[in-house]
Design an enzyme around this catalytic site. Structure first.
Site, PDB file in Angstrom:
ATOM      1  N   ASP A  69       1.062  -0.919   0.271  1.00  0.00           N
ATOM      2  CA  ASP A  69       0.014  -0.441  -0.110  1.00  0.00           C
ATOM      3  C   ASP A  69       0.792   0.978  -0.241  1.00  0.00           C
ATOM      4  O   ASP A  69       1.672   1.393   1.175  1.00  0.00           O
ATOM      5  CB  ASP A  69      -0.718  -0.095   1.194  1.00  0.00           C
ATOM      6  CG  ASP A  69      -1.842   1.307   1.425  1.00  0.00           C
ATOM      7  OD1 ASP A  69      -1.466   2.006   0.823  1.00  0.00           O
ATOM      8  OD2 ASP A  69      -2.246   1.125   2.138  1.00  0.00           O
ATOM      9  N   ASP A  84       1.494   8.095  -9.279  1.00  0.00           N
ATOM     10  CA  ASP A  84       0.056   7.747 -10.535  1.00  0.00           C
ATOM     11  C   ASP A  84      -1.052   6.497  -9.670  1.00  0.00           C
ATOM     12  O   ASP A  84      -1.132   5.342 -10.118  1.00  0.00           O
ATOM     13  CB  ASP A  84       0.936   6.899 -11.290  1.00  0.00           C
ATOM     14  CG  ASP A  84       0.055   6.590 -12.698  1.00  0.00           C
ATOM     15  OD1 ASP A  84      -0.438   6.908 -12.409  1.00  0.00           O
ATOM     16  OD2 ASP A  84       0.885   5.397 -13.018  1.00  0.00           O
ATOM     17  N   SER A  85      -2.138   7.376  -9.620  1.00  0.00           N
ATOM     18  CA  SER A  85      -3.122   7.279  -9.106  1.00  0.00           C
ATOM     19  C   SER A  85      -4.104   6.752  -9.778  1.00  0.00           C
ATOM     20  O   SER A  85      -4.196   7.535 -10.808  1.00  0.00           O
ATOM     21  CB  SER A  85      -3.831   7.565  -7.629  1.00  0.00           C
ATOM     22  OG  SER A  85      -3.769   8.787  -8.111  1.00  0.00           O
TER      23      SER A  85
END
Lengths: 282, 282
Positions: A149, A167-168
């Site tokens: 995570d 870079d979500s």
């Protein structure tokens, strides 16, 4: 593949992916073939071969990146920060399971370490195997794949990275926290004293609130905030924003951009910060 | 409206416009209300009120312009040529039935004559009445509405206009001729000896052939050819090209851009000519 994935429909004999996550606008893609389809621990993962966009990564039924245009987003989220930082050595990519950002970062010889923290190992695996136009069959020893995570990762690390690239995916479900103040606070602390970060900050037209909230967070935490845009055809409306927060560096280098790319060049590096009038006047 | 227009579908109680003209990609819009729907002599004309884009002009079931983003296209096709020509007095708009280009052109005090040649009077009528966000309730005495075929209009006129704006729809059906060499030849002759023209030349990603053919035509006919791009969210892929052909003028003015706009500003005027790498290297 004998069983049809639930996100696909057969209409008049043709296979279609009908994106279903948006309330008021839906995009459907005609599909040639299902290359891969399976659930991971986190989401449903598909690689589809489409007529207009070539192979696409599709998560929970939503297109994430495609062979046709994946390079635009990945080049823009990577080369802008890596050009503004004069000598990045340690780079962190949060998310970026399609490997495209890591692939672009690996074009810089002076970078020594590229940590890619992606929660879903299956996404990385299938993109490396089935989406080479985006992932580039990435196999650079400087890239460390960390399946964890990203939020927990940045909490633990202080004063380490030169550049962090967030870079979500969209701010729904697990990615929601990647748009919150505390996360950017931890990112600031994980950066060196002259470090900088960039994140995708959604569409200036359809997610103006998300974009403005992101700019506010970054603005509170970094002395320098810059917004730039690019046209990403597979994202709704095509018009996309990125927000950059920097502790020190803010200028593009004098020497010409010399990486082999399909979208970014010197003119784009400079002009991407020129915002239309409706984004300048509030 | 008691009868549902054929381009609309009711899905789970909601009204949707499903664009049906593209083979491999379809966009569907959730609709609040049908404001106007009737066939004209040339096509089926609708004004729909949509959730994400506000009111939209829809011709033969295909979205042409919307309240949300119509200004981007209209400002870009108008202010670039009218800024590059140092003193335009006579302007011709071919197509442009939504009145948005004429509205932008009317912002220049020194322009004396704006001829708008649109084949379909009904489109102009309904946009003026029901789409004020785009048409701006255009009522400027310098705008002459000519309901005729633009191809025939330019054939008859020689050495008259300073600027010609070709605001066409896609190159299918009647608009096909607006992408052919003979038409641009007639446009050149209808322009004064220092005149210039601009046309929309489709998507660099999805209609690369149309764009390149247009550039070739303009290049053969004009000493100066320039290509610029903009992000137009309601067109497929969002990334759109415009091609400018000029007999003499090619530079932007030194004085600052001073029109009231939502998209165009000085920075956009200059940066729109900066093309991504894949459009520069052939």
């Amino acid at each position: 593949m004998n069983e049809m994935p639930k996100f696909l429909q057969r209409i008049n004999g043709d296979l279609w992916l009908v994106e279903d996550e948006r309330e008021n606008m839906k995009i459907s893609y005609r599909i040639k073939d299902v290359i891969f389809s399976a659930p991971s621990e986190f989401q449903h993962v598909m690689i589809l071969d489409s007529y207009d966009f070539g192979r696409m990564l599709v998560l929970d039924g939503v297109v994430q990146t495609t062979s046709l245009d994946g390079h635009i987003y990945n080049e823009m989220i990577t080369h802008i920060p890596l050009s503004i930082h004069p000598h990045p050595e340690r780079v962190l990519i949060i998310g970026g399971g399609d490997c495209g950002a890591a692939r672009e970062a690996a074009k810089y010889d002076h970078i020594q370490e590229i940590d890619m923290v992606e929660i879903d190992e299956l996404v990385v695996k299938v993109c490396k195997e089935h989406l080479p136009a985006v992932s580039g069959n990435l196999a650079d020893p400087r890239v460390h794949f960390i399946y964890a995570d990203g939020i927990e990762h940045v909490k633990k690390i202080k004063n380490h990275y030169d550049v962090i690239i967030v870079d979500s995916s969209d701010p729904i479900g697990p990615a929601k926290q990647l748009f919150e103040y505390d996360f950017y606070h931890d990112i600031r602390d994980a950066l060196k004293e002259d470090g900088l970060m960039v994140c995708q900050s959604q569409s200036p037209l359809f997610h103006r609130n998300v974009m403005e909230q992101t700019i506010r967070h970054v603005n509170r935490l970094f002395p320098i905030t810059k917004v730039y845009t690019a046209t990403v055809p597979t994202y709704p409306g095509g018009f996309w924003s990125f927000t950059l927060g920097s502790k020190k560096h803010h200028q593009l280098p004098a020497q010409p951009f010399n990486k082999k790319t399909k979208y970014v060049n010197d003119a784009i590096l400079r002009s991407c910060f020129e915002l239309p009038e409706f984004l300048r006047t509030k």
